[in-house]
Design a protein around this motif. Structure first.
Motif, short mmCIF file in Angstrom:
data_model
loop_
_atom_site.label_atom_id
_atom_site.label_comp_id
_atom_site.label_asym_id
_atom_site.label_seq_id
_atom_site.Cartn_x
_atom_site.Cartn_y
_atom_site.Cartn_z
N ASN A 136 -0.59 4.88 0.43
CA ASN A 136 -2.05 4.77 0.56
C ASN A 136 -2.49 4.33 1.95
OD1 ASN A 136 -2.33 5.44 -2.17
ND2 ASN A 136 -2.11 3.30 -2.80
N TYR B 269 0.79 -1.23 0.00
CA TYR B 269 0.00 0.00 0.00
C TYR B 269 0.83 1.28 0.00
CZ TYR B 269 -3.83 -3.15 1.18
OH TYR B 269 -4.76 -4.17 1.17
N GLU C 294 -5.01 6.66 -4.69
CA GLU C 294 -3.80 6.78 -5.49
C GLU C 294 -3.68 8.20 -6.04
OE1 GLU C 294 -1.38 4.82 -6.20
OE2 GLU C 294 -2.01 2.79 -5.65
#
Length: 367
Positions: free
Chosen positions: A299, A296, A365
């Protein structure tokens, strides 16, 4: 194969990395190695997330100072305040031992707050979420260092599985009034019939003693008195060995060119190798947190990795403390020891951070 795995181990490594050079110890080496490896991971994290890699040097200074100062003050305040506050200068004697991971955790969180406050573009939780990944790995290395020092040992296992820590007894035997050339503790291969399944297990000590002016009879008289005393009267011997106090010393002497080989047959107490349990737990936590970051990266909601770290590390610490000997005497009468009590608020903080992070959700994103 199974019987070998379940059998006990006589553990007596030299805490020094190189024999004859006592200043470089496994604990110090692994402690430093943890920070060196951590620094390289942080450079990688910063690079992948578009941060200035040069800031890692600044961050490392904050981390090293916070870890050492916090761990030392944590031990002083939580475990032995009377001893150290009555002689404050002794607080500086870190080399004598006495570090508490809970103190280090609090100090690191505070130090990173100072770092983030003085570093534009990096939020506090963003920094801490990356730091806890490498902190788990460093914690694993430090516990291996504790194992090499034969310290922070487990309770008696009550079975014939576990570690018999023989290093302290070897150091006691070095002070016998005879010219000892070497001492080696080991698990004998010919005493399996003496195993009873209660955790009291056979241990042999081989002492190579220079002949000097000693006759065999003179040596026997000295050994029968001094070794028996060393194996039964010292606190560390009573903690790690189970030499019967009421029976004569069981030993044999073999004359060799230039020296005597004295083999002492005694018994040890098999203990839980809690250093290994903790090291394995922390390394697994490191892998899980690292995997989450790899998947991730930016994020991740702020505080999620910190929350997982606090719950998993101090949750496991709470569990493993049930298997560990108390660090200071006042813990003996407590239902939960100081390490467990200090773990509870950190675990609760972890749950709060995870709840807060999941409410905000994973970041989108960047395009």
């Amino acid at each position: 194969m199974l019987s070998f795995i379940l059998s006990y181990i006589v553990w007596d490594p030299n805490p020094a990395v190189f024999s004859g050079f006592e200043r470089l110890r496994w604990y110090s080496l692994l402690f430093a190695l943890g920070f060196i490896i951590s620094q390289q991971f942080m450079v990688y994290f910063f690079r992948k997330e578009g941060q200035d890699e040069r800031l890692v040097d600044k961050l490392t200074i904050y981390m090293v100072l916070a870890t050492i100062i916090g761990a030392r003050l944590g031990h002083v305040l939580f475990y032995e305040p009377d001893k150290y506050l009555s002689n404050p200068l002794s607080i500086l004697k870190v080399w004598e031992g006495g570090l508490a991971s809970h103190g280090a955790a609090v100090a690191i969180l505070f130090a990173l707050w100072l770092y983030a406050k003085r570093t534009p573009g990096q939020s506090y939780l963003w920094v801490v979420d990356r730091i806890v990944i490498v902190t788990a790995m460093t914690g694993a290395l430090i516990r291996v260092g504790n194992l090499m020092n034969s310290e922070i040992v487990g309770k008696d296992s009550g079975t014939d599985s576990g570690f018999v820590f023989a290093r302290d007894t070897e150091e006691i035997l070095q002070n016998l009034k005879v010219p000892i050339e070497s001492i080696d503790a080991y698990k004998p291969t010919d005493r399996d019939s003496e195993l009873t399944g209660n955790g009291i297990v056979p241990v042999n000590f081989d002492l190579v003693i220079s002949k000097g002016n000693f006759s065999r009879e003179e040596l026997s008289q000295i050994l029968e008195q001094d070794i028996k005393y060393a194996l039964t009267r010292f606190n560390s011997s009573q903690e790690f060995l189970a030499e019967p106090a009421e029976t004569p010393l069981d030993y044999e002497i073999k004359e060799q060119p230039g020296n005597y080989l004295v083999t002492v047959h005694t018994f040890g107490k098999a203990k839980y190798p809690t250093q290994i349990y903790e090291a394995a737990s922390y390394f697994l936590i490191f892998l899980v947190l690292l995997a989450m970051w790899i998947k991730y990266k930016s994020n991740l909601p702020d505080g999620l990795l910190l929350g997982l770290f606090l719950i998993s590390v101090f949750g496991m610490r709470f569990i493993w403390e049930f298997f560990k000997e108390v660090q200071v005497d006042f813990e003996s009468g407590m239902q939960f020891n100081m390490g467990q009590i200090l773990s509870v608020p950190l675990v609760l903080l972890g749950f709060f951070l995870i709840f807060r992070a999941l409410r905000s959700g994973f970041k989108k994103e960047k395009i």
